[in-house]
Scaffold this active site. Structure first.
Site, short mmCIF file in Angstrom:
data_model
loop_
_atom_site.label_atom_id
_atom_site.label_comp_id
_atom_site.label_asym_id
_atom_site.label_seq_id
_atom_site.Cartn_x
_atom_site.Cartn_y
_atom_site.Cartn_z
N TYR A 111 -32.37 56.20 48.35
CA TYR A 111 -31.69 57.51 48.33
C TYR A 111 -31.21 57.78 46.81
CZ TYR A 111 -28.49 61.24 49.09
OH TYR A 111 -27.89 62.47 48.98
N TRP A 113 -30.32 60.85 43.41
CA TRP A 113 -30.53 62.31 42.67
C TRP A 113 -31.64 62.20 41.82
CZ3 TRP A 113 -28.62 67.47 42.17
CH2 TRP A 113 -28.19 67.84 43.18
#
Ligand code: PGD
Length: 768
Positions: A111, A113
């Site tokens: 996970y 950005w």
């Protein structure tokens, strides 16, 4: 590399152009951006910062003893290896795990950005690699941003895309909204950022325009500055995690005074009688009136009733921020906010109704781009196992144990290898001391990173990744009207390589290079990914240069689709013909499906469930641990904007002057925040923009344990996730609850430990 030409580039926090001058990288924001983000200034100093990872590193214990559980992760020495040797070791380890345990023993949820480009998006790269080369991986579902809402919204109204993106636009707010009740506010620091890129920051201007027209903005939340000054907002401080009680009381007032829109409820909703019965206390004997909500929320009952009346007879918009659902029982404010808007009957009208997460990102409240923007194809995953993303520590600590999620029971897989690229779990996860124990249990932790984040420090194999400025890519998002040729601005730092190059070399070692690269190099992929956009523009008769024309230009204009109000407008106008994709085809104010799951922590209608993680004698203050204003999450915490906001080298914690005085804390004092899970240092900023009883420490300061050999070391820098709880929102969504917890704060009087978060780990040994 020095160039006097200004070259276009992009980031999640803004498109820009840059040139390399004698004094370093100079930046200027996209010329169409009315309100550029200060986060741009984190970039130039990052290029050659000492925190960068310069060459492949392998943890000494892993190198000497081989893969296996090891509590020394995070405090062991690193050995610098040449690329070929590091890749040979990693290739052999991946083959071992695949052959002995299968790809279902590899967690590739990874996970995070990452960075803005469409091609070098690290998460997509790692997923494509694991799918095409290893045969799959255990994935994660949902996000840390919207863990609860992402699961409940489709069951009660529509998808996140439809409810948070293609819904009320900022243009409509500027022109039509008359009262905006913003639960959790709409802070500009959040909408400054849009994954994939953003060339125009419009939110400040839209709120200014609306307020000048007379629109009233009301910020419900513990922090006054969660709406910008331009909104000229009223601030209604509320005890954290009690918004559902306020919403219920507003709804009760509407019902009691017959101010609700009975016709809309009859034609567009299902389950109104169930919710009405709950508001009236038919089953539990407790009407949810303003007097009931007042002691829960800390808001006076007369004011609650007045507010309910103010919402009627005008174009009202209810917004609910992500932050409200990043907390215990976070599904409830999302659902009750929708129910309140349904009672007001404005859903689907221009500038009115319900917009979940308006302003949470620069994607929300925007029109959609009318042509496709390609993303790197990820291949298909043969492993079916998954986890809700925030359950990673549970998975690693409790293999084979069962858990509930969205109406079904699952067992956690048994993971041997964790592979991370483009995320920082020592930033994003809760209860970091527990996360350390979880990571100690795996055989191998691999991390691609550009800098020595705490995640890199806990890895067995650290491969140095380039920053976006050191490579070529295409920047674009489905909500932004420019496709940016992201030109390379600097040479790679040290021996850093692109994630793509790293995976291509690993794929070759595992005999699957073509499956991963499809025999394209970076330019080949960029040409390939550009083509669908070009073809769609040409089909519409719009300027559609070939790739070389696009690449050598400043950025390609993309058309917007009309602002049609999305599915909620269509549903309002034609509830039978444009039914929602819910079981009833309507907005579900009560859900038979959710009721059927039988979860006490998420019943079949929105409800007040008193949170358990609340202040108590040993931890009497609420801690709000939200998104930072000076960096994106933990990215570039060593950059100029982020560093300028630190005080005495530590993260700034805001505290109300009365709470500070009660503890003998003065402005700029170093303080210790602590609870049963952990402790961190920060520097106190006294501010009446924080309500009494609350302290505010944003996320993103790099975890910096004073003595990593301890079980629960002091973080000397100010990472609030040493304090937060690693518990799901409910059995329905199992979302992250990192936004809030309970702490005590005291003035720190000991010897001040140095911040070493940005120093490379020492010693780094040379390979023998
Ligand atoms: P970032 O700091 O963005 O945080 O968590 P996330 O993990 O996304 O981490 C991205 C990492 O990827 C950085 O370390 C960066 O260096 C690296 N990176 C960037 N580009 C590249 C690349 O091209 N290649 C490689 N290999 N690496 C790259 C964010 C998460 O935190 C989110 S989205 C939310 S909403 C949550 N918010 C909260 C919260 O409100 N409160 C708490 N307590 N905790 C939270 N955690 C969550």
């Amino acid at each position: 590399m020095t160039t006097t030409a200004w070259l276009p580039h992009s980031s999640h926090w803004g498109a820009f152009s840059a040139r390399m001058g004698a004094a370093g990288l100079e930046l200027r924001p996209h010329p169409a951006d009315p309100d550029p983000s200060a986060l741009l200034h984190n970039m130039p100093t990052a290029l050659n910062h000492r925190a960068r990872v310069a060459q492949p590193m392998v943890r000494r214990g892993w190198l000497e003893r081989g893969p296996g559980p090891d509590a020394r992760r995070g405090r062991d020495e690193f050995v610098a290896l040449p690329w070929d040797r590091a890749l040979d070791l990693l290739g052999a380890e991946l083959a071992r795990v695949r052959d002995q345990h299968g790809p279902g023993a590899v967690f590739g949820g990874s996970y995070g950005w990452s960075s803005a480009g469409r091609f070098h998006h690290a998460q997509s790269q790692v997923h494509r690699f694991l799918n095409t080369v290893l045969g799959g991986y255990v994935r994660s579902v949902n996000s840390y941003s919207a863990g609860a809402s992402g699961v409940i919204l489709p069951r009660i109204v529509g998808t996140m895309e439809d409810v948070a993106r293609r819904n009320v636009t900022w243009e409509a707010v500027a022109q039509h909204s008359e009262i905006v009740l913003a639960f959790g506010g709409m802070a500009l620091k959040n909408s400054a950022v849009a994954s994939g890129g953003i060339s125009r920051h419009v939110e400040r201007g839209a709120m200014d325009q609306a307020a000048r027209r007379g629109c009233q903005f009301i910020c419900i939340g513990p922090l006054r500055d969660d709406l910008p000054e331009e909104a000229r907002a009223e601030w209604w401080p509320i005890r954290p995690n009690t918004d559902t009680a306020l919403m219920l009381a507003l709804a009760h007032t509407l019902l009691a005074e017959s101010l609700h829109d009975e016709a809309f409820l009859a034609t567009h909703t299902a389950g109104w009688p169930v919710l009405r019965g709950y508001l009236l206390g038919e089953a539990d004997g407790q009407p949810k009136h303003a007097e009931w909500a007042a002691p829960i929320t800390g808001i006076d009952a007369t004011r609650i009733r007045d507010l309910a009346r103010r919402l009627t007879g005008r174009r009202s918009l209810i917004t609910v921020a992500h932050s409200l659902q990043r907390a215990e029982f976070g599904e409830q404010p999302v659902w009750m906010g929708l129910a309140l808007a349904a009672m007001l009957g404005q859903i689907g009208l221009p500038g009115g109704g319900y917009h979940y997460a308006l302003g949470a990102l620069g994607h929300t409240g925007r029109r959609s781009v009318a042509v496709p923007i390609a993303a790197l194809p990820q291949g298909s995953n043969a492993v079916r196992a998954f986890i809700p993303v925030a359950r990673i520590a549970d998975m690693l600590l409790h293999p084979a144990e069962g858990y509930d999620y969205d109406g079904r029971s699952y067992a956690y897989p048994d993971i041997r290898t964790v592979y991370w690229a483009g995320g920082n779990p020592f930033h994003h996860h809760q209860d970091l001391n527990r996360l350390r124990r979880a990571f100690a249990r795996v055989d191998t932790l691999v991390v691609h990173e550009s800098a020595w984040t705490a995640t890199a420090r806990h890895a067995d194999i650290v491969l140095p990744a380039t920053l976006t400025m050191e490579r070529e890519d295409i920047g674009g998002a489905p909500t932004d009207p420019v496709l940016i040729p992201m030109r390379r601005l600097a040479e790679p730092f040290g021996q850093a390589r692109d994630d793509f190059a790293i995976f291509a070399a690993l794929a070759a070692r595992l005999g699957r290079e073509h499956a991963f690269t499809e025999s394209r190099d970076v330019r080949g992929w960029l040409r390939h990914l550009y083509e669908p956009t070009r073809a769609a523009l040409a089909e519409r008769g719009l300027p559609a240069p070939d790739f070389d024309g696009f690449w050598n230009g400043p950025g390609l204009d993309l058309p917007f689709a009309p602002d049609d109000g999305g599915i909620l407008r269509r549903f309002r106008d034609d509830p039978a013909g444009q039914a929602l994709h819910t079981p009833s085809g309507r907005i579900e104010l009560a859900s038979e499906v959710i009721a059927g799951f039988g979860y006490a922590d998420c019943p079949g209608h929105p409800a007040w469930i008193a949170p358990r993680d609340v202040p108590h004698a040993a931890a009497p203050l609420h801690l709000v641990a939200n998104q930072p204003a000076t960096r994106l999450h933990s990215q570039l915490d060593f950059g100029a904007t982020s560093q300028a906001a630190k005080r005495r080298g530590r993260e700034a914690m805001r505290i109300h002057p009365d709470d500070a005085a009660a503890r003998g804390i003065a402005d700029r004092d170093v303080v210790r925040l602590f609870n049963a899970r952990g402790a961190c240092l920060a520097t106190a900023t006294l501010s009446d923009a924080v309500m009494q009883g609350v302290v505010h420490l944003p996320t993103g300061a790099w975890y910096d344990p004073e003595d990593p050999a301890q079980d629960a070391p002091l973080c000397v820098h100010g990472n609030p996730n040493v304090l937060t709880r690693d518990v799901g929102t409910s059995s329905l969504a199992q979302g992250c609850t990192g936004q809030l917890t309970a702490v005590e704060v005291e003035r720190f009087t000991g010897n001040l430990p140095p911040v070493r978060a940005f120093d490379p780990p020492l010693p780094i040994l040379a390979a023998v």
